[in-house]
Every structure is written in C-alpha cells, then in structure tokens.
Design a protein around this motif. Structure first.
Motif, PDB file in Angstrom:
ATOM      1  N   ARG A 153       0.835  -1.208   0.000  1.00  0.00           N
ATOM      2  CA  ARG A 153       0.000   0.000   0.000  1.00  0.00           C
ATOM      3  C   ARG A 153       0.870   1.259   0.000  1.00  0.00           C
ATOM      4  NH1 ARG A 153      -4.009  -2.460   4.673  1.00  0.00           N
ATOM      5  NH2 ARG A 153      -5.149  -3.896   3.303  1.00  0.00           N
ATOM      6  N   THR A 154       0.356   2.309  -0.576  1.00  0.00           N
ATOM      7  CA  THR A 154       1.091   3.566  -0.662  1.00  0.00           C
ATOM      8  C   THR A 154       0.561   4.569   0.358  1.00  0.00           C
ATOM      9  OG1 THR A 154      -0.385   4.427  -2.380  1.00  0.00           O
ATOM     10  CG2 THR A 154       1.582   3.234  -3.095  1.00  0.00           C
ATOM     11  N   TYR A 155       1.382   5.568   0.633  1.00  0.00           N
ATOM     12  CA  TYR A 155       0.987   6.595   1.599  1.00  0.00           C
ATOM     13  C   TYR A 155       1.754   7.872   1.285  1.00  0.00           C
ATOM     14  CZ  TYR A 155       5.327   4.878   3.701  1.00  0.00           C
ATOM     15  OH  TYR A 155       6.622   4.487   3.908  1.00  0.00           O
ATOM     16  N   THR A 156       1.229   8.989   1.782  1.00  0.00           N
ATOM     17  CA  THR A 156       1.867  10.283   1.554  1.00  0.00           C
ATOM     18  C   THR A 156       2.785  10.642   2.721  1.00  0.00           C
ATOM     19  OG1 THR A 156       0.132  11.550   2.670  1.00  0.00           O
ATOM     20  CG2 THR A 156      -0.202  11.036   0.326  1.00  0.00           C
ATOM     21  N   ASP A 157       3.613  11.656   2.510  1.00  0.00           N
ATOM     22  CA  ASP A 157       4.478  12.146   3.594  1.00  0.00           C
ATOM     23  C   ASP A 157       3.635  12.658   4.758  1.00  0.00           C
ATOM     24  OD1 ASP A 157       6.738  11.533   2.149  1.00  0.00           O
ATOM     25  OD2 ASP A 157       7.059  13.581   1.420  1.00  0.00           O
ATOM     26  N   ASP A 158       2.514  13.293   4.428  1.00  0.00           N
ATOM     27  CA  ASP A 158       1.629  13.815   5.477  1.00  0.00           C
ATOM     28  C   ASP A 158       1.029  12.676   6.294  1.00  0.00           C
ATOM     29  OD1 ASP A 158       0.184  16.174   6.655  1.00  0.00           O
ATOM     30  OD2 ASP A 158      -1.558  15.028   5.968  1.00  0.00           O
ATOM     31  N   GLN A 159       0.631  11.612   5.622  1.00  0.00           N
ATOM     32  CA  GLN A 159       0.089  10.459   6.335  1.00  0.00           C
ATOM     33  C   GLN A 159       1.149   9.814   7.228  1.00  0.00           C
ATOM     34  OE1 GLN A 159      -1.407   8.323   2.878  1.00  0.00           O
ATOM     35  NE2 GLN A 159      -3.546   8.721   3.489  1.00  0.00           N
ATOM     36  N   LEU A 160       2.367   9.737   6.734  1.00  0.00           N
ATOM     37  CA  LEU A 160       3.445   9.170   7.536  1.00  0.00           C
ATOM     38  C   LEU A 160       3.680  10.020   8.783  1.00  0.00           C
ATOM     39  CD1 LEU A 160       5.780   7.218   8.049  1.00  0.00           C
ATOM     40  CD2 LEU A 160       7.215   8.668   6.581  1.00  0.00           C
ATOM     41  N   ARG A 161       3.661  11.336   8.615  1.00  0.00           N
ATOM     42  CA  ARG A 161       3.882  12.232   9.748  1.00  0.00           C
ATOM     43  C   ARG A 161       2.792  12.039  10.813  1.00  0.00           C
ATOM     44  NH1 ARG A 161       5.725  15.979   7.001  1.00  0.00           N
ATOM     45  NH2 ARG A 161       3.744  16.856   6.309  1.00  0.00           N
ATOM     46  N   ASP A 172      -9.297   1.938   4.318  1.00  0.00           N
ATOM     47  CA  ASP A 172     -10.663   2.049   3.819  1.00  0.00           C
ATOM     48  C   ASP A 172     -10.760   1.287   2.497  1.00  0.00           C
ATOM     49  OD1 ASP A 172     -13.382   3.329   3.853  1.00  0.00           O
ATOM     50  OD2 ASP A 172     -12.625   4.152   1.953  1.00  0.00           O
ATOM     51  N   LYS A 173     -11.520   0.193   2.509  1.00  0.00           N
ATOM     52  CA  LYS A 173     -11.606  -0.663   1.324  1.00  0.00           C
ATOM     53  C   LYS A 173     -12.332   0.010   0.167  1.00  0.00           C
ATOM     54  CE  LYS A 173     -11.471  -5.012   3.902  1.00  0.00           C
ATOM     55  NZ  LYS A 173     -12.190  -6.272   4.225  1.00  0.00           N
ATOM     56  N   VAL A 174     -13.278   0.851   0.475  1.00  0.00           N
ATOM     57  CA  VAL A 174     -14.047   1.510  -0.578  1.00  0.00           C
ATOM     58  C   VAL A 174     -13.166   2.432  -1.415  1.00  0.00           C
ATOM     59  CG1 VAL A 174     -15.964   3.066  -1.093  1.00  0.00           C
ATOM     60  CG2 VAL A 174     -16.186   1.374   0.748  1.00  0.00           C
ATOM     61  N   SER A 175     -12.406   3.275  -0.727  1.00  0.00           N
ATOM     62  CA  SER A 175     -11.546   4.220  -1.449  1.00  0.00           C
ATOM     63  C   SER A 175     -10.157   3.648  -1.703  1.00  0.00           C
ATOM     64  CB  SER A 175     -11.402   5.514  -0.643  1.00  0.00           C
ATOM     65  OG  SER A 175     -10.761   5.258   0.602  1.00  0.00           O
ATOM     66  N   ALA A 176      -9.899   2.456  -1.144  1.00  0.00           N
ATOM     67  CA  ALA A 176      -8.583   1.814  -1.257  1.00  0.00           C
ATOM     68  C   ALA A 176      -7.474   2.776  -0.843  1.00  0.00           C
ATOM     69  CB  ALA A 176      -8.352   1.308  -2.673  1.00  0.00           C
ATOM     70  N   SER A 177      -7.650   3.353   0.352  1.00  0.00           N
ATOM     71  CA  SER A 177      -6.659   4.312   0.847  1.00  0.00           C
ATOM     72  C   SER A 177      -6.667   4.324   2.379  1.00  0.00           C
ATOM     73  CB  SER A 177      -6.965   5.715   0.323  1.00  0.00           C
ATOM     74  OG  SER A 177      -8.211   6.179   0.828  1.00  0.00           O
ATOM     75  N   TRP A 178      -5.615   4.898   2.919  1.00  0.00           N
ATOM     76  CA  TRP A 178      -5.541   5.065   4.362  1.00  0.00           C
ATOM     77  C   TRP A 178      -6.363   6.285   4.777  1.00  0.00           C
ATOM     78  CZ3 TRP A 178      -3.948   1.271   7.196  1.00  0.00           C
ATOM     79  CH2 TRP A 178      -2.938   0.401   6.755  1.00  0.00           C
ATOM     80  N   VAL A 179      -7.162   6.147   5.831  1.00  0.00           N
ATOM     81  CA  VAL A 179      -7.965   7.259   6.344  1.00  0.00           C
ATOM     82  C   VAL A 179      -7.799   7.325   7.872  1.00  0.00           C
ATOM     83  CG1 VAL A 179      -9.667   7.120   4.487  1.00  0.00           C
ATOM     84  CG2 VAL A 179     -10.022   5.822   6.620  1.00  0.00           C
TER      85      VAL A 179
END
Length: 325
Positions: A228-236, A252-259
């Motif tokens: 999975r991928t993530y942004t610098d802001d999410q890592l912070r 979040d499976k719907v958006s396929a992203s970290w929330v």
C-alpha cells in the motif's frame, strides 16, 4: 621537645607564651561554601566545581561523593512543586589520593541535585554539600543539536508540543516531571530514563531520538503493508500518533486508501484526550457534551477513567493537535 604528629607545636623557653595549634583544628574546607549553588551550562556541561580542604596532615586521603535528586511533579508551569516524591535518582563514588582538592566529575556524566562530598583525614572526616541546578538551552541550540541527528524531521514539533522545548523549570532549576513520570524535554517515560538522561537535555533528546526513529520504522511498515502507498503527510500523522500511543490510520476498502480512524472524537481543548464513539456511553453525544461530562476527571489521569467517564488518551487526538487538524 620532640615534635609529635597530631599534637601541635610547643617550646621550652622560660616566660614565653606557648601557642598550641591542633592539627585537627586547622583541618577545614577552603571551597566551596556550604550549600553553594552551581548551574549546568545551557550547552549541557558541568560547571567547574572544586572541593578543596586545608590540613597539615600529609598522606593519602579518602574521598567519597554522593549526588541525589528527588523527582516531584512539576508540570510545565513555573511554580513550586507539590506532592510526593515520584522517583529518587542517586549515584556515588569514592577514591583515594594525596591531593587536597577534587574537581567534580561523574565519569563524564552531567548530573544535578544535591552533591555531598566527604574526605577523611586521619580520624577526622570533613563533609560538605552543594546544589547543582540546570539551565534551559536556547531554541536555536535545540534545533542545532537535532540537526546533527539523522532522520529526525518533525521531531522539533514534538518537543514544542511536549514541553515548549524546555528541559528545566526555571523556578527551581530542576527537570520537568509529568505525573506519569515523563522526564525532560522529550517527556521520556518508556524506556525509563537514567539519571543523566533526566538531567542532560542532549542525552534526553538522544534517547528520545531512538524512540522516534523506532516509531518511524513501525509507521512505515504499517502503512506500507501489502504494497500500500501513503503520503508524507500520512506518515507524519502516523508517527506522531504512535509517539503518544496507537495508530492513526485505518484502511478504507471503498476508497482503497488510508484514512483517519473514523470512530474517534477528540476534545479540542486538550492535547490528547478523546472518546471512542463505539462506546454506548458516548454514542450520539457532541464533543461539548462529552467534555462537560468528563472534564473534571481529566486531572486524575487514568484513575479518572471509568464506565461513567470512558474518555481515553488517544494518539490520534495528539497527532491532530500537534499538526493542527
């Protein structure tokens, strides 16, 4: 008359005033003054402190020293500490030498508190106590030191949040102590800091940096799982949340992203207090209602948490607070 060691001096002349000087009566401290106060430099170095005594007795002298500090809760406010001693820090040492002076050193450690020094001369022992206090570094000194450490981007923000980048309470020159035994500029709790890490702001930051780097490693592993991928802001946000306790994101499976975790509501008036909205006691209540219900129990720490007051310390709320969300 034969001169006798430890007895002083006399003579045999008639009609003369004889002055008898006891060797032991001339045994005295030259420096420092009793209860003198010395200050660790802003750059975290011990000041020069020289214990010196005067005696007519030659030979090897037995020196010993003990430094001790009783930690009491300070918070961040400039005022006298109250309450019981949370923890006592203590170190000691001894040596024998022919010198009549000793420049204080603790094997290159920077320690503060009450230092008591004793020196035995014959059958007599001299004893003297002084106090060593601390001075806060400048903000620039803190930033400069952090810049010498690798992979510490964002760490200065945590220090601003934890202690306003202060290590000591100026009122008494002693390290900041939280009710949960968080010490110094980084508020170290786990692992428990040693004596020097409590008093030396550089050692405190260095120890804290190891914890921070570990949180970064764990955060990257968590966010990067399964490719999975993530942004610098999410890592912070993930790192800051884990610094205080627990993960920040959920997948979040719907958006396929970290929330951000969806079931948490934070008390915006605090730094890290919030509520799980999955708890029946919290459901359908606003932040204002929950705060009004629980605010009087915050000062009790974890002892204030109960079935009737189910608030929690939340890393998510901490990250939101520090990063301005």
């Amino acid at each position: 008359m034969q001169q006798v060691k430890h007895a002083g001096n006399t003579n045999s002349a008639d009609s003369t005033v004889v002055k008898v000087v006891s060797v032991e009566s001339s045994l005295t401290w030259v420096s420092p003054a009793e209860n003198a106060v010395f200050k660790i430099t802003q750059d975290a170095e011990l000041p020069e402190i020289v214990f010196e005594f005067r005696t007519q007795v030659a030979g090897d002298y037995k020196w010993s020293w003990t430094i001790e500090w009783e930690a009491k809760v300070s918070g961040l406010r400039e005022r006298a500490r109250k309450g019981n001693v949370l923890q006592t820090f203590k170190e000691s040492g001894s040596f024998v030498c022919s010198a009549r002076s000793w420049t204080v050193g603790f094997s290159e450690k920077v320690l503060g508190g009450t230092l008591t020094v004793e020196v035995s001369v014959g059958a007599t022992t001299l004893k003297r106590a002084i106090v060593i206090k601390g001075q806060n570094p400048t903000a620039q000194s803190v930033a400069t030191y952090i810049a010498t450490l690798d992979d510490m981007t964002g760490f200065e923000k945590l220090l601003e949040q934890e202690t306003n980048s202060k290590h000591f309470i100026n009122f008494d020159g002693e390290p900041i102590v939280a009710f949960d035994k968080g010490f110094g500029i980084t508020q170290m709790t786990n692992p428990v800091p040693n004596y020097e890490q409590v008093w030396n702001w550089k050692a405190n930051i260095l120890a804290g940096s190891s914890i921070y780097k570990d949180k970064v490693r764990i955060a990257k592993k968590y966010l990067g799982q399964a490719g999975r991928t993530y942004t610098d802001d999410q890592l912070r946000h993930e790192v800051f949340s884990r610094w205080n306790g627990g993960s920040y994101h959920e997948w979040d499976k719907v958006s396929a992203s970290w929330v951000r975790k969806k079931n948490l509501l934070c008390d915006a008036n605090t730094g890290n207090i919030g509520w799980s909205m999955d708890n029946e006691m919290n459901k359908d209540k606003t932040q204002a209602q929950l705060r009004e219900r629980d605010k009087d129990t915050y000062s009790k720490g974890s002892k204030g948490q109960s079935d009737d007051h189910p608030w929690q310390y939340q890393g998510v709320c901490y990250a939101d607070h520090v990063l301005g969300k």
